[in-house]
Enzyme design. Sequence first.
Site, PDB file in Angstrom:
ATOM      1  CE  LYS A   6      -1.985   7.629  59.099  1.00 55.47           C
ATOM      2  NZ  LYS A   6      -0.860   6.972  59.789  1.00 55.47           N
ATOM      3  CG  ASN A   7      -0.599   3.201  57.208  1.00 55.40           C
ATOM      4  OD1 ASN A   7      -0.515   4.284  57.775  1.00 55.40           O
ATOM      5  ND2 ASN A   7      -0.778   2.069  57.872  1.00 55.40           N
ATOM      6  CB  CYS A  20       1.127   8.459  66.726  1.00 58.49           C
ATOM      7  SG  CYS A  20      -0.577   8.668  66.226  1.00 58.49           S
ATOM      8  NE  ARG A  31       7.153   5.378  62.304  1.00 61.35           N
ATOM      9  CZ  ARG A  31       5.953   5.430  61.704  1.00 61.35           C
ATOM     10  NH1 ARG A  31       5.758   6.267  60.716  1.00 61.35           N
ATOM     11  NH2 ARG A  31       4.968   4.659  62.087  1.00 61.35           N
ATOM     12  CG  ASP A  65      18.795   3.386  61.047  1.00 62.68           C
ATOM     13  OD1 ASP A  65      17.557   3.395  61.129  1.00 62.68           O
ATOM     14  OD2 ASP A  65      19.480   2.390  61.338  1.00 62.68           O
ATOM     15  CG  ASP A 118      -0.948   0.553  62.190  1.00 64.85           C
ATOM     16  OD1 ASP A 118      -0.136   0.884  63.056  1.00 64.85           O
ATOM     17  OD2 ASP A 118      -0.945   1.032  61.043  1.00 64.85           O
ATOM     18  NE  ARG A 130      -1.406  11.630  62.599  1.00 67.73           N
ATOM     19  CZ  ARG A 130      -0.883  10.411  62.764  1.00 67.73           C
ATOM     20  NH1 ARG A 130      -1.008   9.775  63.897  1.00 67.73           N
ATOM     21  NH2 ARG A 130      -0.227   9.836  61.781  1.00 67.73           N
TER      22      ARG A 130
END
Length: 431
Positions: A22-23, A116, A121, A124, A305, A397
């Site tokens: 997924k990532n 989520c 998060r 910058d 995670d 998700r």
Amino acid sequence: MDKLLIEGGSRLQGTVQISGAKNSAVALIPATILADSPVTIDQLPNISDVRILCKLLREIGGTVSFEEHTFVVDPRNMVDMPLPNGSVKRLRASYYLMGAMLGRFHKAVIGLPGGCNLGPRPIDQHIKGFEALGAKVTNERGAIYLRANSLHGARIYLDVVSVGATINIMLAAVKAEGQTIIENAAKEPEIIDVATLLTSMGAKIKGAGTDVIRIEGVHELHGCRHMIIPDRIEAGTFMVAGAAVSDNLLIDNVIPQHVEPLTAKLREIGADVQVGEDQVFVSRSRMPLKSADVKTLVYPGFPTDLQQPLTSLLTQAEGTSIITDTIYGARFKHIDELRRMGADVKVEGRSAILSGPTPLEGAKVRATDLRAGASLIIAGLMARGITEIVGVEHIDRGYDHIMEKLQGVGANIWREPMRDEEARESLKEQE
């Protein structure tokens, strides 16, 4: 709206096939915007984040098909359409559209990330990278506006090791003039996966997977075919489930190196873990589980995670365990839900302190985010009676058919539609 029900007490046995990462998927799909001919990605997970990204690529003019885990996109007719609202707001990784659209069109308007709620998060470091490459970045009415006359290579030092910023700068830099050097880059396997796709498209990238990445800009990128890596977090989730309630669970399609921190921790706790070339075999030891201390770190440390799924397992370990999350301080919303099920756990700052073993009882609980949902599924498998989980949309998700995969290895788990009053109450609690 659905709810997930689990009757605890079943022993898991058999083989689970792990889906694509997924990532990786949420970065690979935006990366295809940079190509000038069709791109195919195989073994993409069928999850809601992927489906939303397919929809967004269609919105900006891409021709997209996603069938049988194969994603094909023709990006030639894409335009630099602003995406300040709508589907983009539902994605935590929507920021990858910034780097990809900036790299192709030299401008983009992207709504601030959703997904989520794990606390702030900040982006910058992403913005710092884009500005170094020559972009002007402004925040207007909840959207990020990026504009550049041209992009040029730069030397960029990331103040914080960030997977998102590393990938985003790569996406923006591959077609910039000259050389870009990213220092203090993140080393996650997903970064190597994205770099492999971009290289197959014609990019010149060296050092992905190390803390210094060098990129020589090219004028154009072409289509290619790419196979995504397996999902190390899904593999880890099933490894924890195996350590909790399996007699012998074989997890197939794994890169063992990617789950080494979890393998070591499960063995320390007392689970039986055997590692093959692309498989991991896990079973619950007959001996009592031992307590352990865990600290999440950037790769190759223990992944944030997997902190929440492991917390559920540690409720059954003898003694006191401490889990410290150095990545996301707000990632403890599953703790209140585990307490409803009988866990003896408290949060102090960035740490959860567990005393065990404590028998878990089925209860009505809420998945407040993706990995909290995984934690509650594992708790439900261990609990006595029936556990009812709402907030299933978070689980959808990031886990490809997790219910069906668990059913296939013996779990008593099913979905039911929520009653109208339950759905109204659920929506009220989310607001």
